[in-house]
Write a protein that holds these residues in place. Structure first.
Motif, PDB file in Angstrom:
ATOM      1  N   GLN A  47       0.823  -1.219   0.000  1.00 57.90           N
ATOM      2  CA  GLN A  47       0.000   0.000   0.000  1.00 57.90           C
ATOM      3  C   GLN A  47       0.855   1.267   0.000  1.00 57.90           C
ATOM      4  O   GLN A  47       0.310   2.373  -0.041  1.00 57.90           O
ATOM      5  CB  GLN A  47      -0.893   0.029   1.250  1.00 57.90           C
ATOM      6  CG  GLN A  47      -1.896  -1.113   1.316  1.00 57.90           C
ATOM      7  CD  GLN A  47      -2.611  -1.165   2.650  1.00 57.90           C
ATOM      8  OE1 GLN A  47      -2.107  -0.705   3.669  1.00 57.90           O
ATOM      9  NE2 GLN A  47      -3.806  -1.731   2.643  1.00 57.90           N
ATOM     10  N   LEU A  48       2.170   1.123   0.072  1.00 56.73           N
ATOM     11  CA  LEU A  48       3.022   2.300   0.250  1.00 56.73           C
ATOM     12  C   LEU A  48       3.394   2.964  -1.069  1.00 56.73           C
ATOM     13  O   LEU A  48       3.596   2.297  -2.080  1.00 56.73           O
ATOM     14  CB  LEU A  48       4.318   1.910   0.972  1.00 56.73           C
ATOM     15  CG  LEU A  48       4.191   1.306   2.374  1.00 56.73           C
ATOM     16  CD1 LEU A  48       5.568   1.009   2.932  1.00 56.73           C
ATOM     17  CD2 LEU A  48       3.438   2.241   3.307  1.00 56.73           C
ATOM     18  N   SER A  49       3.502   4.303  -1.022  1.00 54.13           N
ATOM     19  CA  SER A  49       3.995   5.068  -2.174  1.00 54.13           C
ATOM     20  C   SER A  49       5.523   4.947  -2.211  1.00 54.13           C
ATOM     21  O   SER A  49       6.131   4.432  -1.264  1.00 54.13           O
ATOM     22  CB  SER A  49       3.615   6.530  -2.009  1.00 54.13           C
ATOM     23  OG  SER A  49       4.240   7.032  -0.842  1.00 54.13           O
ATOM     24  N   LEU A  50       6.122   5.456  -3.292  1.00 50.92           N
ATOM     25  CA  LEU A  50       7.589   5.410  -3.402  1.00 50.92           C
ATOM     26  C   LEU A  50       8.232   6.122  -2.215  1.00 50.92           C
ATOM     27  O   LEU A  50       9.196   5.627  -1.622  1.00 50.92           O
ATOM     28  CB  LEU A  50       8.037   6.059  -4.723  1.00 50.92           C
ATOM     29  CG  LEU A  50       9.546   6.278  -4.873  1.00 50.92           C
ATOM     30  CD1 LEU A  50      10.299   4.956  -4.896  1.00 50.92           C
ATOM     31  CD2 LEU A  50       9.872   7.073  -6.136  1.00 50.92           C
ATOM     32  N   GLY A  51       7.671   7.292  -1.852  1.00 48.33           N
ATOM     33  CA  GLY A  51       8.221   8.068  -0.736  1.00 48.33           C
ATOM     34  C   GLY A  51       8.207   7.275   0.560  1.00 48.33           C
ATOM     35  O   GLY A  51       9.189   7.265   1.312  1.00 48.33           O
ATOM     36  N   ASN A  52       7.097   6.604   0.816  1.00 46.67           N
ATOM     37  CA  ASN A  52       6.999   5.817   2.056  1.00 46.67           C
ATOM     38  C   ASN A  52       7.894   4.585   2.010  1.00 46.67           C
ATOM     39  O   ASN A  52       8.422   4.152   3.035  1.00 46.67           O
ATOM     40  CB  ASN A  52       5.544   5.429   2.325  1.00 46.67           C
ATOM     41  CG  ASN A  52       4.780   6.575   2.961  1.00 46.67           C
ATOM     42  OD1 ASN A  52       5.309   7.292   3.800  1.00 46.67           O
ATOM     43  ND2 ASN A  52       3.549   6.787   2.534  1.00 46.67           N
ATOM     44  N   ARG A  53       8.051   3.999   0.810  1.00 46.64           N
ATOM     45  CA  ARG A  53       8.993   2.867   0.694  1.00 46.64           C
ATOM     46  C   ARG A  53      10.418   3.346   0.970  1.00 46.64           C
ATOM     47  O   ARG A  53      11.220   2.632   1.568  1.00 46.64           O
ATOM     48  CB  ARG A  53       8.894   2.224  -0.694  1.00 46.64           C
ATOM     49  CG  ARG A  53       7.657   1.378  -0.901  1.00 46.64           C
ATOM     50  CD  ARG A  53       7.881   0.299  -1.956  1.00 46.64           C
ATOM     51  NE  ARG A  53       8.522   0.767  -3.155  1.00 46.64           N
ATOM     52  CZ  ARG A  53       7.899   1.304  -4.212  1.00 46.64           C
ATOM     53  NH1 ARG A  53       6.591   1.422  -4.205  1.00 46.64           N
ATOM     54  NH2 ARG A  53       8.573   1.693  -5.276  1.00 46.64           N
ATOM     55  N   LYS A  54      10.706   4.573   0.540  1.00 46.23           N
ATOM     56  CA  LYS A  54      12.028   5.155   0.832  1.00 46.23           C
ATOM     57  C   LYS A  54      12.226   5.288   2.341  1.00 46.23           C
ATOM     58  O   LYS A  54      13.308   5.025   2.865  1.00 46.23           O
ATOM     59  CB  LYS A  54      12.140   6.539   0.179  1.00 46.23           C
ATOM     60  CG  LYS A  54      12.440   6.494  -1.295  1.00 46.23           C
ATOM     61  CD  LYS A  54      13.940   6.429  -1.516  1.00 46.23           C
ATOM     62  CE  LYS A  54      14.251   6.443  -2.996  1.00 46.23           C
ATOM     63  NZ  LYS A  54      15.689   6.318  -3.262  1.00 46.23           N
ATOM     64  N   LYS A  55      11.137   5.698   3.026  1.00 49.47           N
ATOM     65  CA  LYS A  55      11.233   5.844   4.485  1.00 49.47           C
ATOM     66  C   LYS A  55      11.515   4.485   5.132  1.00 49.47           C
ATOM     67  O   LYS A  55      12.329   4.384   6.052  1.00 49.47           O
ATOM     68  CB  LYS A  55       9.925   6.412   5.047  1.00 49.47           C
ATOM     69  CG  LYS A  55       9.678   7.866   4.695  1.00 49.47           C
ATOM     70  CD  LYS A  55       8.381   8.301   5.348  1.00 49.47           C
ATOM     71  CE  LYS A  55       7.882   9.605   4.813  1.00 49.47           C
ATOM     72  NZ  LYS A  55       6.565   9.965   5.392  1.00 49.47           N
ATOM     73  N   VAL A  56      10.850   3.429   4.643  1.00 57.68           N
ATOM     74  CA  VAL A  56      11.099   2.076   5.165  1.00 57.68           C
ATOM     75  C   VAL A  56      12.567   1.719   4.955  1.00 57.68           C
ATOM     76  O   VAL A  56      13.238   1.183   5.848  1.00 57.68           O
ATOM     77  CB  VAL A  56      10.183   1.034   4.467  1.00 57.68           C
ATOM     78  CG1 VAL A  56      10.515  -0.382   4.936  1.00 57.68           C
ATOM     79  CG2 VAL A  56       8.717   1.332   4.725  1.00 57.68           C
ATOM     80  N   SER A  57      13.056   2.058   3.765  1.00 62.72           N
ATOM     81  CA  SER A  57      14.446   1.752   3.433  1.00 62.72           C
ATOM     82  C   SER A  57      15.405   2.516   4.346  1.00 62.72           C
ATOM     83  O   SER A  57      16.440   1.986   4.759  1.00 62.72           O
ATOM     84  CB  SER A  57      14.683   2.121   1.962  1.00 62.72           C
ATOM     85  OG  SER A  57      15.905   1.632   1.535  1.00 62.72           O
ATOM     86  N   ILE A  58      15.038   3.766   4.668  1.00 55.94           N
ATOM     87  CA  ILE A  58      15.881   4.569   5.572  1.00 55.94           C
ATOM     88  C   ILE A  58      15.949   3.893   6.948  1.00 55.94           C
ATOM     89  O   ILE A  58      17.028   3.745   7.520  1.00 55.94           O
ATOM     90  CB  ILE A  58      15.315   6.013   5.715  1.00 55.94           C
ATOM     91  CG1 ILE A  58      15.435   6.776   4.392  1.00 55.94           C
ATOM     92  CG2 ILE A  58      16.047   6.769   6.822  1.00 55.94           C
ATOM     93  CD1 ILE A  58      14.670   8.090   4.357  1.00 55.94           C
ATOM     94  N   VAL A  59      14.790   3.471   7.446  1.00 58.02           N
ATOM     95  CA  VAL A  59      14.764   2.839   8.782  1.00 58.02           C
ATOM     96  C   VAL A  59      15.570   1.532   8.757  1.00 58.02           C
ATOM     97  O   VAL A  59      16.344   1.256   9.679  1.00 58.02           O
ATOM     98  CB  VAL A  59      13.313   2.593   9.266  1.00 58.02           C
ATOM     99  CG1 VAL A  59      13.313   1.971  10.657  1.00 58.02           C
ATOM    100  CG2 VAL A  59      12.524   3.899   9.290  1.00 58.02           C
ATOM    101  N   CYS A  60      15.393   0.748   7.684  1.00 55.29           N
ATOM    102  CA  CYS A  60      16.167  -0.507   7.559  1.00 55.29           C
ATOM    103  C   CYS A  60      17.673  -0.225   7.569  1.00 55.29           C
ATOM    104  O   CYS A  60      18.447  -0.996   8.134  1.00 55.29           O
ATOM    105  CB  CYS A  60      15.811  -1.241   6.263  1.00 55.29           C
ATOM    106  SG  CYS A  60      14.264  -2.117   6.343  1.00 55.29           S
TER     107      CYS A  60
END
Lengths: 261, 300
Positions: free
Chosen positions: B129-142
Motif C-alpha cells: 500500500q506504500l507510495s515510493l516516498g513511504n517505501r524510501k522511508k522504510v528503506s531509511i529505517v532498515c
C-alpha cells in the motif's frame, strides 16, 4: 533460521491451499471407494484389456479390486500430480522471485551469505512437503477409518514416502533451474513437472524407453513395484536423488556468483 | 583508516562498459558525495561494494576488507539504501523492520520506533500500500535502525518530499557527528554541496575528479552578478576574461577569470546598482564537467 521462518510464513497460504485441495480430492476418492468396490472386478478387467494405456499408468500390475490397488492409482495420481505441481512452483520461484520482485537487493545486503540463503530456502521448501504429506496422510487415515478400510500401514507408509521423495526431487530440480532465471519462471516450472510426468508414462509403455525412468523422479512412485516387492525401486531412487542434488548444487554454485539485476 | 577503498574498479556487462578504472577513498567519519547523472556508473559502483554484482577488475574494500570475502561479518556494520527500494508486498512495515533486524541478529526495536516517529512512518501498513516516498522511508529505517558504522545510500532522497528530505539529512548529520561514515550518490548537487565534505564526480563510467567540496567549487573564476541602469558596453561581451555570459533585463551574470583591476575597470564604465562576486557553485562545476571532457577544468 530467520529466513527459514520467513519462507515458511511467506508460503503458508499457498501450502494451506495445496494441502487442502490434495487432501479434499484424496478424501473424495476414498469416500467413493465403498460404492465402487463391487464394480472393481469389472473395472480391473476393463483396464487389463486396455493394453498400453493401462501400462502407461501402471494399472496393468495393480489389482483395482483391492483397496491398496485402488488407493495407489486414484489417490496416487492426485498426490503425484498435485504434489509435483506444488513442488515445481515452489522450487522454480524460490530464488527467482527475489529477483523478479526486486527483493534480492533487500535480502542479500544483509549480513547473510548467499549459501545460507540457499540452504534456508531449500530447507524451508523441504519442510513444506513434509507438512503437506503429513496432513494428507492424516486425512487419509481418518477417511480410511470413516469408510471402514484397514490398509497395510507398512505399504501405505512406503507409498507416501515415495511421493515425498518425488516431490523433494522435483523441488530440487526446479530450485536449481530457479538460480539461472530471473522472471517468467512459473511456466518453466509447470513445464518441467508435466514433462517429467509424461516421461514416466512413456517409460511405462515400452522397455526400450526404460532409461527414462532414471530421468524422471516419478519412477520411484511406481506403486505396482512397491506393492509387489514391499520396497521402493532403489536404483531409480538413488539416481533420482543424485540427479536432484547435483542440479540443486549446480544452481547453488551459479547463484553464489551471480550478478543480481 | 578508509571506510571505503575503490581502486581501478571496472565492470563490463558482456561487452558493454559499466565502469572503468574507478578509484576513490572515503575516510572514516567522512560525509562523501558520489555525483553523476543517470547511467554514469554510480549504482554499478555501489552494487559492487554491496556484493550484489561481481567486478571485472580492480579492488573494492570496506574497512580494509575485500567485499567478496567475509560478507556476513562485513555487512553487519553497513546500512544500505537502494535507489528503488522494493520489499515483500504482503508484509506489514513493522514485520519487515523486524525481519531486517533479525537478519542482522540485532535488537533494533527502540531505534526503529524513534526513526519511524521522526519520519512519520506508519508501521501497521502493508508494504504493497506504500507510495515510493513511504517505501524510501522504510528503506531509511532498515538502513539506520542498527546504527551501522557506514551508510551506503544510492540516490536516497528521490521520491521524498522536501520536509522528509530535511529530516533525513538531519538524521544523517546526527549519525555523522557521532562518527558514522556516509557515502551517498546523488545528482542533486545542492544537497551534496550543502551536506557533504568530499565528493567524486563520475561520467561515462570513469571518475573525473575526487576532492573536497571546497576545492571542487574553488576555481580561479568568479561568478559576477550585477544589476545596472546603463546600456551595456559591447566591449563587455568581447572581453576574453568573461565567459558564460547571460543577460536578463537589467541583470547580468558571467564568469570572470582575470585581473581584479581589469574587472573594476570594466565595471566602472557602468552605472552599477547592485553587485555580487561569488565562487561558482557546484552546479556550474558539474555542468562544466558534463558539457566538456573535463580536461578543460583548469580554464574555468
Amino acid at each position: 533460521m530467520t529466513l527459514f521462518k520467513h519462507e515458511l510464513k511467506a508460503g503458508c497460504v499457498s501450502l494451506i491451499a495445496w494441502t487442502a485441495s490434495i487432501s479434499a480430492l484424496i478424501s473424495v476418492c476414498i469416500f467413493i471407494y465403498p460404492q465402487m468396490k463391487n464394480q472393481m472386478v469389472d473395472i480391473s478387467k476393463a483396464f487389463s484389456d486396455m493394453g498400453s494405456f493401462s501400462s502407461a499408468f501402471g494399472m496393468d500390475k495393480i489389482n483395482f479390486g483391492d483397496f491398496m490397488g485402488y488407493f495407489s492409482i486414484e489417490c496416487g495420481n492426485v498426490l503425484g500430480l498435485g504434489g509435483a505441481f506444488f513442488a515445481a512452483l515452489l522450487g522454480i520461484t524460490a530464488l527467482s522471485k527475489e529477483e523478479s520482485g526486486h527483493t534480492a537487493d533487500f535480502l542479500l545486503t544483509h549480513p547473510i551469505s548467499r549459501l545460507t540463503v540457499l540452504l534456508q530456502k531449500l530447507t524451508a521448501g523441504i519442510c513444506q512437503f513434509v507438512l503437506l504429506d503429513a496432513v494428507v496422510l492424516s486425512a487419509i487415515i481418518i477417511c480410511c477409518a470413516a469408510v471402514g478400510e484397514k490398509p497395510d500401514m507398512g505399504l501405505f507408509m512406503l507409498i507416501m514416502m515415495s511421493y515425498l521423495i518425488m516431490q523433494i526431487d522435483i523441488f530440487c530440480i526446479c530450485f536449481g533451474i530457479s538460480a539461472f532465471i530471473g522472471n517468467k519462471s512459473i511456466g518453466i516450472g509447470l513445464g518441467v513437472a508435466v514433462s517429467l510426468y509424461f516421461l514416466n508414462l512413456i517409460s511405462n509403455l515400452t522397455d526400450k524407453a526404460e532409461f527414462l525412468k532414471f530421468i524422471t523422479p516419478f519412477s520411484c512412485t511406481d506403486c505396482g513395484y512397491i506393492l509387489e516387492n514391499r520396497c521402493v525401486n532403489m536404483k531409480y531412487l538413488i539416481v533420482g536423488i543424485a540427479v536432484s542434488v547435483m542440479l540443486a548444487s549446480v544452481g547453488a554454485l551459479w547463484y553464489n556468483n551471480k550478478d543480481i539485476s | 583508516m578508509n571506510a571505503v577503498t575503490v581502486r581501478n574498479l571496472s565492470k563490463y556487462y558482456g561487452k558493454s562498459l559499466g565502469i572503468k578504472s574507478v578509484s576513490f577513498d572515503v575516510k572514516e567519519g567522512d560525509f562523501f558525495g558520489f555525483i553523476g547523472p543517470n547511467g554514469a556508473g554510480k549504482s554499478t559502483t555501489i552494487r559492487i561494494l554491496m556484493g550484489l554484482i561481481s567486478r571485472s577488475g580492480g579492488e573494492a574494500m570496506l574497512f580494509g576488507n575485500d567485499v567478496s570475502k567475509n560478507k556476513s561479518r562485513l555487512y553487519s556494520d553497513i546500512g544500505y539504501m537502494p535507489s528503488e527500494p522494493l520489499f515483500y508486498g504482503n508484509m506489514r512495515v513493522g514485520e519487515l523492520l523486524k525481519l531486517s533486524a533479525r537478519l542482522r541478529k540485532a535488537d533494533c526495536d527502540k531505534e526503529a520506533k524513534l526513526l519511524c516517529e521522526r519520519l512519520k512512518l506508519d508501521t501497521s501498513k502493508r508494504i504493497s500500500q506504500l507510495s515510493l516516498g513511504n517505501r524510501k522511508k522504510v528503506s531509511i529505517v532498515c538502513a539506520m535502525q542498527h546504527n551501522p558504522k557506514l551508510y551506503i545510500l544510492d540516490e536516497p532522497t528521490s521520491g521524498l518530499d522536501p520536509l522528509m528530505q530535511h529530516e533525513f539529512y538531519s538524521l544523517l548529520e546526527e549519525k555523522n557527528k557521532v562518527g558514522a561514515t556516509i557515502l551517498l550518490s546523488s545528482h542533486v548537487l545542492i544537497e551534496v554541496q550543502k551536506y557533504c565534505k568530499n565528493a567524486a564526480i563520475i561520467r561515462n563510467g570513469s571518475i573525473l575528479v575526487s576532492d573536497s567540496i571546497e576545492n571542487l567549487g574553488h576555481t580561479e573564476a568568479k561568478r559576477v552578478s550585477l544589476k545596472c541602469n546603463s546600456v551595456f558596453d559591447e566591449s563587455l561581451y568581447k572581453c576574453r576574461s568573461i565567459k558564460d555570459f547571460s543577460k536578463s533585463g537589467d541583470c547580468l551574470s558571467f564568469l570572470y577569470k582575470g585581473s581584479p583591476n581589469e574587472l573594476i575597470s570594466v565595471l566602472s564604465a557602468l552605472d552599477v546598482e547592485d553587485l555580487s562576486i561569488t565562487e561558482p557553485d557546484l552546479d556550474e562545476v558539474f555542468m562544466h564537467y558534463y558539457s566538456s571532457d573535463g580536461s578543460e577544468r583548469k580554464s574555468l
